[in-house]
Design a protein around this motif. Sequence first.
Motif, PDB file in Angstrom:
ATOM      1  N   VAL A  26       0.833  -1.207   0.000  1.00 56.63           N
ATOM      2  CA  VAL A  26       0.000   0.000   0.000  1.00 56.63           C
ATOM      3  C   VAL A  26       0.867   1.257   0.000  1.00 56.63           C
ATOM      4  CG1 VAL A  26      -1.635   1.364   1.364  1.00 56.63           C
ATOM      5  CG2 VAL A  26      -1.990  -1.089   1.082  1.00 56.63           C
ATOM      6  N   CYS A  27       1.899   1.275   0.842  1.00 59.06           N
ATOM      7  CA  CYS A  27       2.766   2.456   0.964  1.00 59.06           C
ATOM      8  C   CYS A  27       3.495   2.750  -0.346  1.00 59.06           C
ATOM      9  CB  CYS A  27       3.768   2.252   2.094  1.00 59.06           C
ATOM     10  SG  CYS A  27       3.033   2.252   3.744  1.00 59.06           S
ATOM     11  N   ILE A  28       4.083   1.709  -0.941  1.00 57.54           N
ATOM     12  CA  ILE A  28       4.840   1.913  -2.181  1.00 57.54           C
ATOM     13  C   ILE A  28       3.913   2.266  -3.328  1.00 57.54           C
ATOM     14  CG2 ILE A  28       6.335   0.792  -3.879  1.00 57.54           C
ATOM     15  CD1 ILE A  28       7.597  -0.779  -1.647  1.00 57.54           C
ATOM     16  N   GLY A  29       2.772   1.567  -3.430  1.00 57.12           N
ATOM     17  CA  GLY A  29       1.808   1.867  -4.483  1.00 57.12           C
ATOM     18  C   GLY A  29       1.274   3.285  -4.373  1.00 57.12           C
ATOM     19  N   LEU A  30       0.999   3.724  -3.151  1.00 57.64           N
ATOM     20  CA  LEU A  30       0.502   5.086  -2.919  1.00 57.64           C
ATOM     21  C   LEU A  30       1.571   6.121  -3.256  1.00 57.64           C
ATOM     22  CD1 LEU A  30      -1.874   6.774  -1.883  1.00 57.64           C
ATOM     23  CD2 LEU A  30      -0.919   6.575   0.425  1.00 57.64           C
ATOM     24  N   PHE A  31       2.830   5.819  -2.876  1.00 57.17           N
ATOM     25  CA  PHE A  31       3.923   6.741  -3.175  1.00 57.17           C
ATOM     26  C   PHE A  31       4.081   6.922  -4.682  1.00 57.17           C
ATOM     27  CE2 PHE A  31       8.321   7.058  -4.616  1.00 57.17           C
ATOM     28  CZ  PHE A  31       8.685   8.292  -4.069  1.00 57.17           C
ATOM     29  N   VAL A  32       4.062   5.809  -5.425  1.00 57.24           N
ATOM     30  CA  VAL A  32       4.225   5.869  -6.879  1.00 57.24           C
ATOM     31  C   VAL A  32       3.095   6.679  -7.510  1.00 57.24           C
ATOM     32  CG1 VAL A  32       4.195   4.489  -8.997  1.00 57.24           C
ATOM     33  CG2 VAL A  32       5.547   3.734  -7.039  1.00 57.24           C
ATOM     34  N   PHE A  33       1.871   6.420  -7.077  1.00 58.41           N
ATOM     35  CA  PHE A  33       0.720   7.150  -7.620  1.00 58.41           C
ATOM     36  C   PHE A  33       0.835   8.647  -7.360  1.00 58.41           C
ATOM     37  CE2 PHE A  33      -3.340   9.049  -6.083  1.00 58.41           C
ATOM     38  CZ  PHE A  33      -3.852   9.381  -7.333  1.00 58.41           C
ATOM     39  N   ILE A  61      -1.167  -1.405  -9.902  1.00 64.82           N
ATOM     40  CA  ILE A  61      -0.309  -2.477 -10.405  1.00 64.82           C
ATOM     41  C   ILE A  61       0.944  -2.598  -9.538  1.00 64.82           C
ATOM     42  CG2 ILE A  61       1.120  -3.237 -12.334  1.00 64.82           C
ATOM     43  CD1 ILE A  61      -0.918  -1.947 -14.213  1.00 64.82           C
ATOM     44  N   THR A  62       1.494  -1.459  -9.124  1.00 70.61           N
ATOM     45  CA  THR A  62       2.666  -1.466  -8.238  1.00 70.61           C
ATOM     46  C   THR A  62       2.334  -2.137  -6.911  1.00 70.61           C
ATOM     47  OG1 THR A  62       3.470   0.591  -9.223  1.00 70.61           O
ATOM     48  CG2 THR A  62       4.384  -0.027  -7.078  1.00 70.61           C
ATOM     49  N   PHE A  63       1.168  -1.817  -6.365  1.00 71.66           N
ATOM     50  CA  PHE A  63       0.739  -2.427  -5.099  1.00 71.66           C
ATOM     51  C   PHE A  63       0.669  -3.949  -5.223  1.00 71.66           C
ATOM     52  CE2 PHE A  63      -3.182  -4.302  -3.297  1.00 71.66           C
ATOM     53  CZ  PHE A  63      -2.785  -4.404  -1.980  1.00 71.66           C
ATOM     54  N   PHE A  64      -0.025  -4.445  -6.248  1.00 69.19           N
ATOM     55  CA  PHE A  64      -0.163  -5.893  -6.417  1.00 69.19           C
ATOM     56  C   PHE A  64       1.192  -6.546  -6.721  1.00 69.19           C
ATOM     57  CE2 PHE A  64      -4.633  -4.701  -7.426  1.00 69.19           C
ATOM     58  CZ  PHE A  64      -5.240  -5.466  -6.436  1.00 69.19           C
ATOM     59  N   GLY A  65       2.054  -5.828  -7.462  1.00 65.15           N
ATOM     60  CA  GLY A  65       3.372  -6.370  -7.761  1.00 65.15           C
ATOM     61  C   GLY A  65       4.222  -6.534  -6.514  1.00 65.15           C
ATOM     62  N   VAL A  66       4.192  -5.528  -5.635  1.00 61.20           N
ATOM     63  CA  VAL A  66       4.963  -5.592  -4.390  1.00 61.20           C
ATOM     64  C   VAL A  66       4.487  -6.735  -3.512  1.00 61.20           C
ATOM     65  CG1 VAL A  66       5.456  -4.390  -2.225  1.00 61.20           C
ATOM     66  CG2 VAL A  66       5.563  -3.143  -4.389  1.00 61.20           C
ATOM     67  N   VAL A  67       3.174  -6.846  -3.317  1.00 60.81           N
ATOM     68  CA  VAL A  67       2.624  -7.913  -2.484  1.00 60.81           C
ATOM     69  C   VAL A  67       2.965  -9.284  -3.071  1.00 60.81           C
ATOM     70  CG1 VAL A  67       0.506  -8.946  -1.574  1.00 60.81           C
ATOM     71  CG2 VAL A  67       0.763  -6.456  -1.608  1.00 60.81           C
ATOM     72  N   PHE A  68       2.859  -9.393  -4.396  1.00 63.02           N
ATOM     73  CA  PHE A  68       3.153 -10.672  -5.064  1.00 63.02           C
ATOM     74  C   PHE A  68       4.597 -11.089  -4.851  1.00 63.02           C
ATOM     75  CE2 PHE A  68       4.759 -13.047  -8.686  1.00 63.02           C
ATOM     76  CZ  PHE A  68       3.838 -14.071  -8.798  1.00 63.02           C
ATOM     77  N   PHE A  69       5.550 -10.169  -5.093  1.00 65.53           N
ATOM     78  CA  PHE A  69       6.966 -10.518  -5.020  1.00 65.53           C
ATOM     79  C   PHE A  69       7.454 -10.690  -3.588  1.00 65.53           C
ATOM     80  CE2 PHE A  69       6.919  -8.829  -9.364  1.00 65.53           C
ATOM     81  CZ  PHE A  69       7.547  -9.877 -10.010  1.00 65.53           C
ATOM     82  N   LEU A  70       6.761 -10.104  -2.626  1.00 67.54           N
ATOM     83  CA  LEU A  70       7.136 -10.319  -1.233  1.00 67.54           C
ATOM     84  C   LEU A  70       6.556 -11.610  -0.679  1.00 67.54           C
ATOM     85  CD1 LEU A  70       6.819  -6.762   0.388  1.00 67.54           C
ATOM     86  CD2 LEU A  70       8.894  -8.001  -0.185  1.00 67.54           C
TER      87      LEU A  70
END
Length: 292
Positions: A26-33, A61-70
């Motif tokens: 959430v944090c990274i996806g929000l930052f990117v947006f 997409i960034t949010f789902f990507g981060v959660v997926f790869f972690l």
Amino acid sequence: MNKIISWLSTPYYFNPSIKFKFKIGVCIGLFVFLFLYIFKPFYLVSLENILLEYTLGIGFITFFGVVFFLYVPALFFKNYFNEDNWTIGRNLFLIIIGILLTGILIWSLGNIYKSKYHLKNISLTTFLWYTYLVGTLPVVFFIFINEKNVREKREKRAEKINKHNKEKLKKEVIELPLKVKIYSDNKKECISFSIEELVYITSQGNYASFFLMNENNDLKEKILRVTLSKINSSLNDYQNIIRCHKSYIVNTNFINDIYGNARGYMLKSDSIPITIPVSRSFSKESLQSLLR
């Protein structure tokens, strides 16, 4: 160069919690947006009519990507993602691969907008360059600051614990000269030793390795097919014998020091050639009991 290699080898904390991974996503996806929507870097200034929709999509997409790869790789490569061996280098490698694949996905989905709104075509290489510029620098900065803060916090706590135990009056220690006998799971074999000889025990798959101090002050290893849980139950009456980690039981009489890093706390002993990790579930009071 040596400093960079040393930093990449620094212990780092791989949090297995799904809640933590969701929060990071959430944090990274929000930052990117927010970064893309507010500053409109690169070509985004030309997307005024669809800027909110486009940047919001990249954020999701960034949010789902981060959660997926972690979450997903750790399910299949358990040895690589072992919490006790996790380092900053491994964490950065995971991030680089994650950014690469997420960037490719965003670029592919972005073609929908390009054909629909007749937008300028951007090569995959250029788009990935933009992606790394936006994603890598803040992530590396976060890792650097987070590792530094966590390490210093644990170093200070370890220092307080050491100081507390050095200043603490020694309590009367009840000598336990009686021999201890531990039986194997099948009850056919056993190991007998004096509790004063026991330095530490570690698990080796279905077996446990007992490290005992001999008359020459050398460690001698004995192996028995038995679980640490069963051993811990057998030695529960001995206050100086503590299970400090899922894979280790230690005799606190042999522990000299405790120190902390971003991954957790470690025990040191002049009698043990390795450092022994401490479970993160240990309370401050439990940590204090590890030094006597």
